[in-house]
Design an enzyme around this catalytic site. Structure first.
Site, PDB file in Angstrom:
ATOM      1  N   LYS A   1       0.815  -1.219   0.000  1.00 35.57           N
ATOM      2  CA  LYS A   1       0.000   0.000   0.000  1.00 35.57           C
ATOM      3  C   LYS A   1       0.852   1.273   0.000  1.00 35.57           C
ATOM      4  CE  LYS A   1      -4.070  -2.140   2.089  1.00 35.57           C
ATOM      5  NZ  LYS A   1      -5.146  -1.948   3.071  1.00 35.57           N
TER       6      LYS A   1
ATOM      7  N   ARG B   1      -1.337 -15.244   2.966  1.00 33.80           N
ATOM      8  CA  ARG B   1      -2.273 -14.633   3.920  1.00 33.80           C
ATOM      9  C   ARG B   1      -1.736 -14.772   5.348  1.00 33.80           C
ATOM     10  NH1 ARG B   1      -7.337 -17.373   2.849  1.00 33.80           N
ATOM     11  NH2 ARG B   1      -6.836 -18.520   4.743  1.00 33.80           N
TER      12      ARG B   1
ATOM     13  N   ARG C   1       1.795  -7.184   8.498  1.00 36.79           N
ATOM     14  CA  ARG C   1       0.906  -6.087   8.934  1.00 36.79           C
ATOM     15  C   ARG C   1       1.270  -5.579  10.319  1.00 36.79           C
ATOM     16  NH1 ARG C   1      -3.984  -9.180   6.134  1.00 36.79           N
ATOM     17  NH2 ARG C   1      -4.083  -7.991   4.186  1.00 36.79           N
TER      18      ARG C   1
ATOM     19  N   ASN D   1      -2.602  -0.902   6.586  1.00 33.82           N
ATOM     20  CA  ASN D   1      -2.099  -2.147   7.189  1.00 33.82           C
ATOM     21  C   ASN D   1      -1.076  -2.825   6.277  1.00 33.82           C
ATOM     22  OD1 ASN D   1      -3.865  -2.951   5.238  1.00 33.82           O
ATOM     23  ND2 ASN D   1      -5.110  -4.284   6.535  1.00 33.82           N
TER      24      ASN D   1
ATOM     25  N   HIS E   1      -2.268  -5.415   0.814  1.00 34.87           N
ATOM     26  CA  HIS E   1      -3.475  -6.177   0.473  1.00 34.87           C
ATOM     27  C   HIS E   1      -2.976  -7.503  -0.053  1.00 34.87           C
ATOM     28  CE1 HIS E   1      -7.093  -7.593  -1.551  1.00 34.87           C
ATOM     29  NE2 HIS E   1      -6.250  -7.988  -2.492  1.00 34.87           N
TER      30      HIS E   1
END
Length: 355
Positions: free
Chosen positions: A224, A301, A321, A331, A334
């Site tokens: 991000k 993930r 994160r 965070n 993605h």
């Protein structure tokens, strides 16, 4: 008015539906301590397209090959409009290419670009040059022996910008010595030309426009805007490599609000802060990565950690994160949530957006 300096750039704007590419001249009026003024001329008609207006376009975004958004239009910076602009902006941006190998990539991004040169990563792209394109680009270095670096199965090309003062040729080339021959860079006066060829597709290098994405058994990771600006790209890439996963495609990009909404569509009505997540994704440049490996969606993930930053911090402190996020919107990354979405998200980032 009270301008400090006036610069000009040649921009293009594509209208894929009409098959048109329009050229504009951007005049950039710098104002110390305030947002600049911008003005656009249509180069074909010679008419004013956007009259002079104050607009938040940071000068860090003014480099060849970058995509800038001016009143919802995404435009590409193709060249400098005059010698004065070139002199002011050209030497601030430098290009380096290394074979895409975990240790080299991490060392270049962290140790060389960030620590030694104290520069900021403006643009990054994973490429696989054809032999002929590698040789054409190698011609800009003045040393034909370096062509073999560009002919590696895949390479990482980066565009770095000095934080504050310019980087001298001596300091730049001294830092390049650290990579012990595993590096390609253009002759010092050819950086602008090399950046234009690789990042703006200005030189007919067809292989520079092609993605290396495999679009199978893959998961998407988007670093991000806040994490890119905070300089966390090297660490996050290092975390992916460290988990035994492969990076098969990577590029910096700017998403429009519409593109951000399309990409995050499956979360609409599912997460409470959907508008804020969209905002963060299109706020400024992000880095998109295609990650491959066994059971990749689940593993990536787990590496990213819980979406809620405070939970990540408490129960998964070693995740991406927890380490690089600041709240539940900012965070850090993605990542693909469901196994069936891995290919779809990578296709969106590395195929659909390039059409």
């Amino acid at each position: 008015g009270f301008n400090d300096n006036v610069y000009s750039f040649i921009l293009t704007w594509e209208q894929p539906q009409a098959g048109l590419v329009k050229r504009y001249k951007l005049t950039y009026y710098e104002k110390v301590g305030k947002n600049p003024d911008v003005e656009l001329f249509d180069m074909k008609t010679g008419k004013l397209f956007l009259k002079r207006v104050t607009y938040n376009l940071p000068e860090e975004e003014l480099f060849i090959g970058n995509q800038v958004t001016i009143f919802a239009r995404q435009m590409n910076i193709q060249e400098f409009g005059d010698a004065r602009t070139a002199e002011r902006f050209a030497s601030s941006n430098l290009m380096v290419v290394v074979p895409f190998e975990p240790k080299l990539v991490s060392y270049l991004l962290k140790e060389v670009a960030e620590n030694q040169l104290q520069s900021k990563l403006e643009d990054a792209k994973m490429l696989a040059f054809s032999r002929s394109d590698a040789r054409r680009l190698a011609g800009l270095s003045g040393d034909s022996r370096t062509a073999k670096i560009l002919e590696s199965p895949s390479v990482l090309a980066i565009n770095i910008r000095a934080s504050g003062k310019h980087i001298s040729q001596e300091i730049f080339e001294g830092a390049m010595q650290q990579l012990q021959g595993n590096v390609w860079y253009p002759a010092f006066t050819n950086h602008t030309q090399a950046l234009a060829a690789v990042f703006a597709g200005n030189n007919g290098l067809e292989s520079a426009k092609r993605s290396t994405a495999q679009l199978q058994n893959c998961s998407a990771c988007v670093i991000k805007a806040h994490a890119v600006q905070a300089g966390h790209v090297p660490e996050i890439i290092g975390e992916i490599f460290g988990a035994g996963l492969s990076i098969t495609a990577l590029k910096s990009l700017s998403l429009t609000r519409v593109e951000s909404q399309e990409f995050l569509e499956v979360y609409k009505g599912v997460v409470p802060n959907f508008p804020a997540l969209v905002d963060e994704l299109c706020r400024s440049r992000v880095v998109a990565i295609e990650v491959c490996g066994e059971d990749v969606v689940r593993r990536l993930r787990a590496l990213a950690g819980p979406i809620d930053f405070s939970i990540a911090k408490q129960i998964r402190p070693h995740t991406i994160r927890a380490k690089y996020g600041t709240d539940s919107v900012k965070n850090a990354v993605h990542v693909t949530d469901l196994p069936e979405d891995g290919v779809l998200e990578c296709e969106y980032l590395f195929d659909i957006l390039d059409r």
